[in-house]
Design an enzyme around this catalytic site. Structure first.
Site, PDB file in Angstrom:
ATOM      1  N   TYR A  10      -6.829  -3.379  12.492  1.00 35.55           N
ATOM      2  CA  TYR A  10      -7.565  -2.151  12.151  1.00 35.55           C
ATOM      3  C   TYR A  10      -9.031  -2.276  12.561  1.00 35.55           C
ATOM      4  O   TYR A  10      -9.930  -2.121  11.745  1.00 35.55           O
ATOM      5  CB  TYR A  10      -7.420  -1.874  10.645  1.00 35.55           C
ATOM      6  CG  TYR A  10      -6.037  -1.333  10.310  1.00 35.55           C
ATOM      7  CD1 TYR A  10      -5.775   0.030  10.371  1.00 35.55           C
ATOM      8  CD2 TYR A  10      -5.003  -2.189   9.981  1.00 35.55           C
ATOM      9  CE1 TYR A  10      -4.514   0.531  10.095  1.00 35.55           C
ATOM     10  CE2 TYR A  10      -3.729  -1.702   9.708  1.00 35.55           C
ATOM     11  CZ  TYR A  10      -3.498  -0.332   9.773  1.00 35.55           C
ATOM     12  OH  TYR A  10      -2.253   0.166   9.512  1.00 35.55           O
TER      13      TYR A  10
ATOM     14  N   ASP B 165       0.816  -1.216   0.000  1.00 37.08           N
ATOM     15  CA  ASP B 165       0.000   0.000   0.000  1.00 37.08           C
ATOM     16  C   ASP B 165       0.853   1.271   0.000  1.00 37.08           C
ATOM     17  O   ASP B 165       0.691   2.143   0.824  1.00 37.08           O
ATOM     18  CB  ASP B 165      -0.909  -0.059   1.246  1.00 37.08           C
ATOM     19  CG  ASP B 165      -1.856   1.124   1.344  1.00 37.08           C
ATOM     20  OD1 ASP B 165      -2.360   1.559   0.299  1.00 37.08           O
ATOM     21  OD2 ASP B 165      -2.075   1.610   2.474  1.00 37.08           O
TER      22      ASP B 165
ATOM     23  N   GLU C 263       0.738  -1.805  14.198  1.00 42.04           N
ATOM     24  CA  GLU C 263      -0.043  -0.858  13.388  1.00 42.04           C
ATOM     25  C   GLU C 263      -1.445  -0.774  13.942  1.00 42.04           C
ATOM     26  O   GLU C 263      -2.002  -1.791  14.389  1.00 42.04           O
ATOM     27  CB  GLU C 263      -0.176  -1.315  11.916  1.00 42.04           C
ATOM     28  CG  GLU C 263       1.065  -1.155  11.076  1.00 42.04           C
ATOM     29  CD  GLU C 263       0.850  -1.543   9.604  1.00 42.04           C
ATOM     30  OE1 GLU C 263      -0.290  -1.431   9.098  1.00 42.04           O
ATOM     31  OE2 GLU C 263       1.822  -1.966   8.970  1.00 42.04           O
TER      32      GLU C 263
ATOM     33  N   GLU D  16       3.287  -8.408   7.053  1.00 44.14           N
ATOM     34  CA  GLU D  16       2.046  -9.061   6.633  1.00 44.14           C
ATOM     35  C   GLU D  16       2.215 -10.052   5.493  1.00 44.14           C
ATOM     36  O   GLU D  16       1.515  -9.965   4.481  1.00 44.14           O
ATOM     37  CB  GLU D  16       0.990  -8.006   6.275  1.00 44.14           C
ATOM     38  CG  GLU D  16       0.640  -7.103   7.437  1.00 44.14           C
ATOM     39  CD  GLU D  16      -0.510  -6.147   7.146  1.00 44.14           C
ATOM     40  OE1 GLU D  16      -0.930  -6.058   5.981  1.00 44.14           O
ATOM     41  OE2 GLU D  16      -0.984  -5.500   8.087  1.00 44.14           O
TER      42      GLU D  16
HETATM   43  C1  GCB Z   1      -1.442  -2.402   6.670  1.00 41.98           C
HETATM   44  C2  GCB Z   1      -0.135  -2.348   5.967  1.00 41.98           C
HETATM   45  C3  GCB Z   1       0.244  -0.945   5.551  1.00 41.98           C
HETATM   46  C4  GCB Z   1      -0.983  -0.217   5.008  1.00 41.98           C
HETATM   47  C5  GCB Z   1      -2.031  -0.127   6.118  1.00 41.98           C
HETATM   48  C6  GCB Z   1      -3.324   0.537   5.642  1.00 41.98           C
HETATM   49  O1  GCB Z   1      -1.756  -3.340   7.349  1.00 41.98           O
HETATM   50  O2  GCB Z   1       0.918  -2.950   6.696  1.00 41.98           O
HETATM   51  O3  GCB Z   1       1.265  -0.999   4.590  1.00 41.98           O
HETATM   52  O4  GCB Z   1      -0.697   1.052   4.502  1.00 41.98           O
HETATM   53  O5  GCB Z   1      -2.350  -1.424   6.557  1.00 41.98           O
HETATM   54  O6  GCB Z   1      -3.470   1.737   5.811  1.00 41.98           O
HETATM   55  O7  GCB Z   1      -4.151  -0.148   5.061  1.00 41.98           O
END
Ligand code: GCB
Length: 594
Positions: free
Chosen positions: A430, A133, A466, A377
């Site tokens: 997330y 991403d 994260e 990941e």
């Molecule tokens: C993740 C990734 C990261 C992305 C982020 C997102 O899990 O490790 O590279 O930018 O989520 O914002 O979706």
């Protein structure tokens, strides 16, 4: 066309084809070398490329000189034979062809897809698919240097440190190339330039009684204490004597991991920091001192003590700054986007191991680096990924037994096949963003479940590597709605409540996604890139930055190894002191209290 170096080439021109270009680009320039470089045959001339994304072939005066695979690490060649011939002045033409194509065996991997429906696509039409991403910026993104050494020279130094009561121990190993007839003298100087220990020969141990340890920022009243290791080489060559000299900053510290703690100098360390990207307007991933110093000032303002080099090794200057500022680093290799089963093949595994060798060789002496991350990941629920990760992690541990190794997972705890091999579990989640979006009330429960499941199964310390929310600066809604500054703040608050439940038990860190907004490929889910930054791409704060600042300073004050009144609040007298290449000035000013 004119192309600045260092810079990504993508955002420099007005031509959209260059922005999206996939394939070969050619850089070329001429330089005239100083006479003493070409006439004194005891001089060795080296061409060093800080990085070239992603595959590069280098010609010097039309001679094929060097090839390198992989976009975020340096490579170099001795070009003496090519420049110490012919008439003066010695004119040098450097040609570098770079290909940014990502394939199943590059790191990161990618695929090229040909679209063959001629009613929709012209003949030969293809797209580059990536599985990560961030925008695949390319070009000569770090400095290209010409430098000299004598023909017998200090090739490499490896330093490891330990502590015995109040003494520091510095083990050094020096590799010399060019001749066997040499003498090495080694001195260790403290920050006041006083010699505190000395030795001779290619390896040895220096003892520093009354040692000043290297501590992370905010963990001690004198963080980031650096000694200098000075290595003096004198050698005999067939053309007469030569001498070489190298000085290496050395931080004396220890790193250890227990079932529930991450220890620096034997004291529990809690990572409160960020994930970053090398990313900015116009220059893309091009190295830029003003941007770098601004970022470090923001990190210190925030009270951040750590970051992860998501998702590739950053420029060496960044690592030098971390040593000097006491910002702890989880050093990640470009093992990102390992999403498809075909990416776990033997060719990729071999290349991945080679990349780890290059990362460790480059960054092994940085006290700021406390852990290696071999991937972000990966599809770690696959059997093939389990074997692959086991091999890469074992290889990394063999290269550097002094640091823990991890990879960052977003798999389910029960399915992950790589976790048995890591020292620290790093988890991305997330909640209330990609799952149950809008439902902030679920975060605490889901986070608790996540931590408990992983800890019960593995009994290893955990870092929330994260978490975050997409936020368009200036969007406001109260009660909070997704994409607003209020939603980002509320999501963070809920995560923090969950983290506080476990942080004195076995959760040893939290790294926000992301420090700043950054560019991605175009997609219906990205608005001019990823907007999960707590700062905008131009490094201006969103509301969440203030929330995080309060939290980080509070945690720092609670967890300090030795506390002093002077550092209880963000400093009023501010010293910017960067004695690293390109930054030789020191500015001291007394700021007015606001
Ligand atoms: C993740 C990734 C990261 C992305 C982020 C997102 O899990 O490790 O590279 O930018 O989520 O914002 O979706």
């Amino acid at each position: 066309m004119d192309m600045p170096v260092p810079s990504s080439f993508n955002d420099i021109s007005q031509d959209w084809r260059l922005r999206h270009f996939v394939g070969w680009v050619w850089y070329e320039r001429e330089v005239i070398l100083p006479e003493r470089w070409t006439q004194d045959l005891r001089t060795r001339v080296v061409l060093r490329i800080g990085s070239a994304h992603s595959y590069a072939i280098v010609w010097v005066n039309g001679v094929d000189t060097l090839e390198h695979e992989g976009g975020y690490l340096p490579f170099e060649a001795d070009i003496s034979n090519l420049v110490q011939v012919g008439p003066l002045p010695s004119r040098l033409r450097i040609t570098i062809a770079i290909n940014n194509t990502l394939t199943p065996t590059t790191l990161p991997p990618g695929t090229i897809q040909y679209l063959t429906d001629t009613s929709k696509y012209p003949k030969g039409y293809f797209v580059q698919n990536t599985y990560f991403d961030f925008f695949n910026y390319a070009g000569l993104q770090r400095s290209v240097l010409l430098y000299t050494t004598p023909t017998t020279y200090i090739d490499d130094i490896t330093v490891t440190t330990s502590v015995e009561q109040d003494s520091g121990l510095v083990n050094y190993q020096i590799s010399v190339k060019g001749s066997n007839l040499f003498k090495l003298e080694v001195r260790l100087l403290d920050a006041e330039n006083k010699v505190v220990a000395n030795g001779t020969g290619t390896q040895g141990q220096l003892k520093v009684p009354g040692v000043s340890l290297w501590w992370p920022y905010l963990m001690h009243e004198r963080p980031a204490y650096l000694y200098s290791l000075e290595v003096q080489l004198t050698a005999q060559t067939s053309l007469g004597p030569v001498s070489d000299f190298y000085t290496l900053p050395v931080g004396i510290r220890t790193v250890a991991v227990t079932k529930s703690q991450f220890l620096i100098n034997g004291k529990p360390f809690y990572f409160h920091g960020v994930n970053k990207h090398e990313d900015a307007d116009i220059r893309g991933k091009g190295f830029d001192w003003p941007l770098l110093v601004k970022d470090f000032n923001l990190l210190r303002w925030l009270g951040a003590n750590a970051f992860r080099t998501s998702h590739y090794p950053y420029a060496e200057e960044v690592m030098q700054m971390c040593d000097r500022y006491g910002i702890v680093v989880i050093d990640e290799c470009p093992g990102v986007g390992l999403a498809l089963p075909q990416f776990f093949n033997n060719v990729s595994l071999h290349h991945h191991m080679q990349v780890m060798e290059e990362v460790v060789r480059r960054d092994k002496n940085h006290p700021a680096v406390v852990m290696w991350s071999v991937a972000n990941e990966p599809a770690s629920h696959l059997e093939s990924a389990g074997y692959y990760l086991k091999m890469v992690i074992a290889h990394t541990k063999a290269l550097d037994p002094s640091r823990p190794v991890t990879f960052v997972s977003n798999s389910n705890y029960a399915a992950d096949k790589g976790a048995p091999y890591v020292d620290v579990i790093c988890l991305n989640s997330y909640y209330s963003w990609y799952h149950d979006y809008g439902h902030l009330e679920l975060i605490q429960l889901q986070l608790a479940t996540q931590f408990e499941n992983w800890y019960k199964k593995y009994q290893k310390p955990i870092i929330q590597s994260e978490y975050g929310a997409e936020t368009i600066a200036g969007f406001h809604q109260d009660p909070p709605l997704m994409f607003t500054e209020e939603y980002q703040k509320s999501l963070l608050e809920q995560y923090h409540l969950g983290l506080d439940q476990k942080r004195r038990k076995y959760v040893v860190g939290e790294l926000i996604w992301n420090f700043a907004d950054f560019m991605t490929e175009q997609s219906p889910t990205r608005v001019l890139g990823n907007k999960k930054g707590i700062f905008t791409r131009q490094r201006q704060p969103k509301s969440a930055a203030f929330l995080l600042r309060e939290r980080y300073w509070k945690i720092a004050n609670e967890t300090r190894a030795t506390s002093t009144a002077a550092e209880q609040v963000p400093p009023g007298l501010f010293t910017a002191d960067q004695n690293v290449s390109g930054l030789s000035f020191v500015v001291i000013y007394a700021s007015r209290e606001h």
